[in-house]
Scaffold this motif. Structure first.
Motif, mmCIF file in Angstrom:
data_model
loop_
_atom_site.group_PDB
_atom_site.id
_atom_site.type_symbol
_atom_site.label_atom_id
_atom_site.label_comp_id
_atom_site.label_asym_id
_atom_site.label_seq_id
_atom_site.Cartn_x
_atom_site.Cartn_y
_atom_site.Cartn_z
ATOM 1 N N SER A 170 36.744 -29.246 -11.027
ATOM 2 C CA SER A 170 37.418 -29.854 -10.574
ATOM 3 C C SER A 170 36.601 -31.514 -10.546
ATOM 4 C CB SER A 170 36.735 -29.704 -8.782
ATOM 5 O OG SER A 170 36.956 -28.300 -8.640
ATOM 6 N N ASN A 171 37.751 -32.546 -9.295
ATOM 7 C CA ASN A 171 37.573 -33.949 -10.140
ATOM 8 C C ASN A 171 37.074 -34.387 -8.445
ATOM 9 O OD1 ASN A 171 39.855 -34.206 -8.785
ATOM 10 N ND2 ASN A 171 40.468 -34.959 -10.437
ATOM 11 N N ALA A 172 37.055 -35.743 -7.702
ATOM 12 C CA ALA A 172 36.317 -36.075 -6.954
ATOM 13 C C ALA A 172 37.846 -35.024 -5.355
ATOM 14 C CB ALA A 172 36.343 -37.171 -6.288
ATOM 15 N N SER A 173 38.841 -35.352 -6.330
ATOM 16 C CA SER A 173 40.327 -34.640 -4.962
ATOM 17 C C SER A 173 40.628 -33.079 -4.937
ATOM 18 C CB SER A 173 41.404 -35.217 -5.179
ATOM 19 O OG SER A 173 41.036 -37.419 -5.624
ATOM 20 N N ASN A 174 40.900 -32.758 -6.568
ATOM 21 C CA ASN A 174 41.408 -31.749 -6.562
ATOM 22 C C ASN A 174 40.564 -30.770 -7.815
ATOM 23 O OD1 ASN A 174 44.058 -32.156 -5.536
ATOM 24 N ND2 ASN A 174 43.938 -34.148 -6.759
ATOM 25 N N ASP A 175 40.602 -29.404 -7.555
ATOM 26 C CA ASP A 175 40.353 -28.469 -8.267
ATOM 27 C C ASP A 175 41.401 -27.768 -9.361
ATOM 28 O OD1 ASP A 175 38.138 -27.420 -7.660
ATOM 29 O OD2 ASP A 175 38.723 -26.187 -5.831
ATOM 30 N N PHE A 176 41.370 -27.568 -10.321
ATOM 31 C CA PHE A 176 42.295 -27.199 -11.622
ATOM 32 C C PHE A 176 41.941 -26.351 -12.035
ATOM 33 C CE2 PHE A 176 42.000 -31.686 -11.352
ATOM 34 C CZ PHE A 176 43.480 -32.399 -11.545
ATOM 35 N N LEU A 177 42.359 -25.522 -12.181
ATOM 36 C CA LEU A 177 42.796 -23.610 -12.432
ATOM 37 C C LEU A 177 43.702 -23.310 -13.723
ATOM 38 C CD1 LEU A 177 41.813 -20.469 -12.245
ATOM 39 C CD2 LEU A 177 43.796 -20.566 -10.839
ATOM 40 N N VAL A 178 42.938 -23.074 -14.692
ATOM 41 C CA VAL A 178 43.357 -22.867 -16.157
ATOM 42 C C VAL A 178 43.481 -20.930 -16.504
ATOM 43 C CG1 VAL A 178 44.422 -23.206 -18.654
ATOM 44 C CG2 VAL A 178 43.660 -25.461 -16.636
ATOM 45 N N CYS A 179 44.783 -21.143 -16.669
ATOM 46 C CA CYS A 179 43.945 -19.588 -16.543
ATOM 47 C C CYS A 179 45.135 -19.160 -18.640
ATOM 48 C CB CYS A 179 45.336 -18.326 -16.068
ATOM 49 S SG CYS A 179 43.984 -17.524 -14.492
ATOM 50 N N ARG A 180 44.680 -18.207 -19.506
ATOM 51 C CA ARG A 180 45.412 -18.710 -20.856
ATOM 52 C C ARG A 180 45.053 -16.715 -21.262
ATOM 53 N NH1 ARG A 180 44.826 -23.110 -24.340
ATOM 54 N NH2 ARG A 180 44.603 -24.850 -23.080
#
Length: 195
Positions: A170-180
């Motif tokens: 996460s950053n201040a604004s968003n969550d980032f989901l990564v699946c491999r």
């Protein structure tokens, strides 16, 4: 009501080069989702919760089409964590070029308002693409005519994919989901139900 923004990106694999493709001109534009939230409190987080939610969603989607269950892989999860941290740090939202990686890993990406979505909702956005899925050779697997409308889902159900690892940063604004995924799915000219 809380306005929430969620985006997903799809990895397209070609048999010849097995690499990420640049965003095609016909890919879907980012969507804005408006949904009522019972609470503004952050959704519960943690590695175990993420793994449980991811595996539950993937196992259910794969069972519906007769694909074998995936196995959680720590190496893929670590690779996903490194890239999720990169996305959060840079604020970009694009596939990892995986320069020098052979074989390439399949990849699903998701981005949304920080702390607004549960892990199940994040992965559920990909699984919900099943409503547009139609049998056919990839990328001709979408009832809308746009492969981008089903490509997260087709990677999830790709029967020859055996392992998965995911991470959220996460950053201040968003969550980032990564699946491999390994082996990667979404191979052009192949059937998402047969691999």
């Amino acid at each position: 009501m809380h306005i929430i923004r969620a985006l997903s990106v799809i990895l397209l694999i070609t048999p010849a080069i097995a690499a990420c493709s640049p965003a095609p001109s016909h890919s879907p534009s980012p969507a804005t989702v408006v949904e009522p939230r019972p609470s503004m409190a952050p959704e519960p987080r943690g590695d175990r919760r993420l793994q449980d939610a991811v595996m539950r969603a993937h196992d259910s989607a794969r069972a519906k089409v007769g694909a074998p269950k995936l196995v959680w892989n720590a190496e893929l999860a670590n690779d996903a964590a490194v890239y999720a941290a990169t996305l959060a740090r840079t604020g970009t939202f694009a596939h990892d070029p995986q320069t020098g990686r052979s074989p390439r890993q399949g990849e699903n990406l998701w981005m949304g308002t920080r702390d607004a979505y549960s892990y199940g909702e994040m992965v559920g956005a990909w699984v919900d693409e099943d409503r547009y899925f139609k049998p056919g050779l990839f990328p001709d697997s979408s009832s809308t005519g746009n492969w981008g409308d089903v490509a997260h889902y087709t990677q999830i159900i790709w029967p020859t994919s055996q392992r998965i690892g995911c991470a959220v940063a996460s950053n201040a604004s968003n969550d980032f989901l990564v699946c491999r995924y390994s082996p990667a799915g979404n191979i052009v000219g192949r059937d998402p139900l047969k691999g």
